[in-house]
Design an enzyme around this catalytic site. Sequence first.
Site: not given
Length: 316
Positions: A94, A130-132
């Site tokens: 996400t 967690i997509k960064l």
Amino acid sequence: MNQLECLKKYTDIVVDSGDLVSINKFKLGDVTTNPSLIRQVMSLQKYQYIIYDSIRYAKKKGGSHKFKLENAIDKVSVILGSEILKNISGKISTEIDSRLSFNTNLCIERAKKLISMYEEHDIHRDRVLIKLAATWESVSAAKELKKENIQSNLTLLFSFAQAKICAEAGVFLISPFVGRIYDWYKSKSLIKSAMIDDDPGVNAVRKIYQYYKEYGYHTIIMGASFRNVDQVLALSGCDRLTISPNLLHKLQLSDDLVIRKLIPPKHKKLQPVCMSKSEFCWFHNEDAMAVEKLSEGIRQFGKDQQELENIINNNF
């Protein structure tokens, strides 16, 4: 045995989609989403309930309209992610708002908030990545988040410099964008031939894979953004590949032979000294393609985020 089943012997396959129907069709372990995919999904009538549930949640939390809108946006991602997790055995990726990509503290704050929202749905943080965007600031955030058992997927990765700092920070996973690298070189007429071994996107991932395995880095390499089946098959043996439903379907329709292309070296080398921020900035800046595509990717995801905000705002 079809090509998809053969490929799964060498590589973990991930569905790159936000659509539950497509995800259920392939029965794979992990799923990746991004602001573009979520915006597309939320425009479909069958997912409107997610928008309404998110708005109700945001109104209950209260605060200014800006704060409510932010909460609603994050809740959309979390509700969709939670629904997806009911249908898979692995992890969901996400993405946080790409407009935070140059602020380490805000990346950390938003990531923790998303994890907290998932935990409200009884989803353990172990099942969420967690997509960064792979900026220096976001990689620094991922390094800090790891201390709280929050793992990250560093996306929009185009340069070897980005891959190096991700490995040095010990991030969980990187997503080098094969297709977008290819697109840039094609647009500049810089591709030598149509042979897959001359594909700059494929070769970028091969180089990262060799480097990571040679120096014993544990960061997972997940090739992403594929334009065709040949690019996918050229990276068989990569740790993971996230593939669109369209290309997954094409792999299912073919019984052609699949040969493992990426094989880790037998001998390991001592890891080099970590790069400083200034060294990274210069190394990354020397790659014109990476500079252009990273900036473009962050802007595009920011635009998709804004369009999703507009959809939700119109329903408040």
